[in-house]
Design a protein around this motif. Structure first.
Motif, PDB file in Angstrom:
ATOM      1  N   SER A 191      19.395 -24.506 -39.630  1.00 53.41           N
ATOM      2  CA  SER A 191      19.681 -23.222 -40.269  1.00 53.41           C
ATOM      3  C   SER A 191      21.097 -22.777 -39.939  1.00 53.41           C
ATOM      4  N   VAL A 192      21.620 -23.236 -38.808  1.00 52.14           N
ATOM      5  CA  VAL A 192      22.999 -22.955 -38.403  1.00 52.14           C
ATOM      6  C   VAL A 192      23.600 -24.242 -37.865  1.00 52.14           C
ATOM      7  N   LEU A 193      24.770 -24.589 -38.354  1.00 51.28           N
ATOM      8  CA  LEU A 193      25.552 -25.701 -37.816  1.00 51.28           C
ATOM      9  C   LEU A 193      27.009 -25.360 -38.094  1.00 51.28           C
ATOM     10  N   ASN A 194      27.608 -24.666 -37.142  1.00 44.39           N
ATOM     11  CA  ASN A 194      28.919 -24.063 -37.332  1.00 44.39           C
ATOM     12  C   ASN A 194      29.855 -24.484 -36.206  1.00 44.39           C
ATOM     13  N   ALA A 195      31.107 -24.771 -36.543  1.00 50.32           N
ATOM     14  CA  ALA A 195      32.125 -25.114 -35.549  1.00 50.32           C
ATOM     15  C   ALA A 195      33.183 -24.023 -35.540  1.00 50.32           C
ATOM     16  N   LYS A 196      33.526 -23.529 -34.369  1.00 54.87           N
ATOM     17  CA  LYS A 196      34.596 -22.540 -34.195  1.00 54.87           C
ATOM     18  C   LYS A 196      35.708 -23.204 -33.414  1.00 54.87           C
ATOM     19  N   VAL A 197      36.862 -23.345 -34.041  1.00 58.61           N
ATOM     20  CA  VAL A 197      38.000 -23.980 -33.378  1.00 58.61           C
ATOM     21  C   VAL A 197      38.668 -22.949 -32.489  1.00 58.61           C
ATOM     22  N   ALA A 198      38.861 -23.312 -31.215  1.00 60.16           N
ATOM     23  CA  ALA A 198      39.440 -22.393 -30.237  1.00 60.16           C
ATOM     24  C   ALA A 198      40.950 -22.553 -30.225  1.00 60.16           C
ATOM     25  N   PRO A 199      41.700 -21.536 -29.877  1.00 62.06           N
ATOM     26  CA  PRO A 199      41.273 -20.195 -29.547  1.00 62.06           C
ATOM     27  C   PRO A 199      41.134 -19.305 -30.778  1.00 62.06           C
ATOM     28  N   SER A 200      41.918 -19.542 -31.820  1.00 65.19           N
ATOM     29  CA  SER A 200      41.831 -18.644 -32.979  1.00 65.19           C
ATOM     30  C   SER A 200      41.827 -19.442 -34.277  1.00 65.19           C
ATOM     31  N   GLY A 201      41.226 -20.613 -34.226  1.00 66.95           N
ATOM     32  CA  GLY A 201      41.196 -21.469 -35.404  1.00 66.95           C
ATOM     33  C   GLY A 201      40.097 -21.072 -36.368  1.00 66.95           C
ATOM     34  N   PRO A 202      39.917 -21.887 -37.381  1.00 66.74           N
ATOM     35  CA  PRO A 202      38.950 -21.548 -38.426  1.00 66.74           C
ATOM     36  C   PRO A 202      37.508 -21.780 -37.988  1.00 66.74           C
ATOM     37  N   ASP A 203      36.607 -21.125 -38.691  1.00 62.80           N
ATOM     38  CA  ASP A 203      35.180 -21.418 -38.591  1.00 62.80           C
ATOM     39  C   ASP A 203      34.881 -22.466 -39.654  1.00 62.80           C
ATOM     40  N   ILE A 204      34.171 -23.506 -39.271  1.00 63.54           N
ATOM     41  CA  ILE A 204      33.846 -24.573 -40.212  1.00 63.54           C
ATOM     42  C   ILE A 204      32.328 -24.662 -40.311  1.00 63.54           C
ATOM     43  N   ASP A 205      31.814 -24.482 -41.525  1.00 62.08           N
ATOM     44  CA  ASP A 205      30.378 -24.595 -41.747  1.00 62.08           C
ATOM     45  C   ASP A 205      30.060 -26.067 -41.984  1.00 62.08           C
ATOM     46  N   LEU A 206      29.467 -26.707 -41.003  1.00 63.63           N
ATOM     47  CA  LEU A 206      29.180 -28.131 -41.080  1.00 63.63           C
ATOM     48  C   LEU A 206      27.971 -28.440 -41.971  1.00 63.63           C
ATOM     49  N   LEU A 207      27.203 -27.423 -42.331  1.00 63.17           N
ATOM     50  CA  LEU A 207      26.058 -27.633 -43.211  1.00 63.17           C
ATOM     51  C   LEU A 207      26.492 -27.842 -44.653  1.00 63.17           C
ATOM     52  N   THR A 208      27.480 -27.088 -45.106  1.00 61.68           N
ATOM     53  CA  THR A 208      27.891 -27.147 -46.503  1.00 61.68           C
ATOM     54  C   THR A 208      29.128 -28.003 -46.729  1.00 61.68           C
ATOM     55  N   GLU A 209      29.784 -28.426 -45.680  1.00 61.40           N
ATOM     56  CA  GLU A 209      31.000 -29.220 -45.828  1.00 61.40           C
ATOM     57  C   GLU A 209      30.689 -30.559 -46.496  1.00 61.40           C
ATOM     58  N   GLY A 210      31.464 -30.890 -47.487  1.00 66.96           N
ATOM     59  CA  GLY A 210      31.311 -32.163 -48.163  1.00 66.96           C
ATOM     60  C   GLY A 210      30.231 -32.188 -49.222  1.00 66.96           C
ATOM     61  N   GLN A 211      29.509 -31.098 -49.408  1.00 69.70           N
ATOM     62  CA  GLN A 211      28.490 -31.046 -50.446  1.00 69.70           C
ATOM     63  C   GLN A 211      29.111 -30.499 -51.721  1.00 69.70           C
ATOM     64  N   PRO A 212      28.644 -30.957 -52.857  1.00 71.84           N
ATOM     65  CA  PRO A 212      29.207 -30.419 -54.109  1.00 71.84           C
ATOM     66  C   PRO A 212      28.873 -28.944 -54.241  1.00 71.84           C
ATOM     67  N   ALA A 213      29.777 -28.246 -54.866  1.00 68.63           N
ATOM     68  CA  ALA A 213      29.576 -26.804 -55.062  1.00 68.63           C
ATOM     69  C   ALA A 213      28.369 -26.575 -55.954  1.00 68.63           C
ATOM     70  N   ASP A 214      27.686 -25.493 -55.729  1.00 68.75           N
ATOM     71  CA  ASP A 214      26.505 -25.131 -56.513  1.00 68.75           C
ATOM     72  C   ASP A 214      26.964 -24.680 -57.894  1.00 68.75           C
ATOM     73  N   PRO A 215      26.580 -25.394 -58.971  1.00 70.32           N
ATOM     74  CA  PRO A 215      27.051 -24.998 -60.302  1.00 70.32           C
ATOM     75  C   PRO A 215      26.531 -23.630 -60.719  1.00 70.32           C
ATOM     76  N   ALA A 216      25.409 -23.196 -60.182  1.00 74.86           N
ATOM     77  CA  ALA A 216      24.892 -21.885 -60.547  1.00 74.86           C
ATOM     78  C   ALA A 216      25.764 -20.773 -59.966  1.00 74.86           C
ATOM     79  N   ALA A 217      26.480 -21.074 -58.884  1.00 74.03           N
ATOM     80  CA  ALA A 217      27.312 -20.057 -58.264  1.00 74.03           C
ATOM     81  C   ALA A 217      28.675 -19.946 -58.937  1.00 74.03           C
ATOM     82  N   ALA A 218      29.070 -20.972 -59.693  1.00 69.43           N
ATOM     83  CA  ALA A 218      30.390 -20.941 -60.349  1.00 69.43           C
ATOM     84  C   ALA A 218      30.328 -20.018 -61.566  1.00 69.43           C
TER      85      ALA A 218
END
Length: 165
Positions: A129-156
């Motif tokens: 339900s959660v798989l998130n990477a926070k790059v220290a000290p002030s880097g980006p948050d990376i959602d590892l669950l949705t990374e690399g998956q095709p975008a949801d066409p219903a959301a476009a």
């Protein structure tokens, strides 16, 4: 009348056995303290080892290490910190729950903290339900669950059809 004073008698030198008992007593206390510290360290390594044996941990680590965004942010290869992972993971009758925090380091000198929350139904696969990477000290948050998956066409947003003239 002349009298001679009685001879001055010296006390015998103190025996050194008293020092031995003091050293033995201090050594015993220090030994107990060292034994307690060793017990705590051993317990921590047993807990870390138990978490590392779970499939939830292995999946979370693999997704983080294979993430192109995380690789770009902290460098490759991505390795675990010495005290990683922390958290809890348990299974009972085939069902399981896991709340894991991984501390990862890359070659760029930056680090990331990966937070994973997963559950497993009896006989099923781990679902995160959660798989998130926070790059220290002030880097980006990376959602590892949705990374690399095709975008949801219903959301476009829908595009208007082209008009013919």
């Amino acid at each position: 009348m002349t009298s001679t004073p009685p001879g001055y008698q010296q006390n015998p030198a103190p025996k050194s056995s008293g020092k031995k008992w003091v050293l033995f007593g201090c050594g015993g206390c220090l030994g107990l303290i060292a034994l307690g510290i060793a017990g705590v360290v051993g317990f921590v390594f047993v807990v870390l080892g138990a978490i590392k044996q779970t499939d939830a941990y292995k999946i979370a680590l693999s997704k983080a290490q294979n993430s192109p965004a995380l690789q770009a942010a902290i460098g490759t290869p991505i390795k675990e910190n010495f005290f990683s992972p922390m958290g809890s993971a348990s299974t009972n009758n085939g069902a399981g729950e896991a709340n894991i925090i991984l501390t990862l380091e890359g070659t760029s000198g930056r680090a990331a903290v990966v937070t994973a929350t997963a559950s497993k139904p009896a006989g099923g696969e781990w679902q995160f339900s959660v798989l998130n990477a926070k790059v220290a000290p002030s880097g980006p948050d990376i959602d590892l669950l949705t990374e690399g998956q095709p975008a949801d066409p219903a959301a476009a947003p829908a595009t208007a059809p082209a008009t013919q003239n």
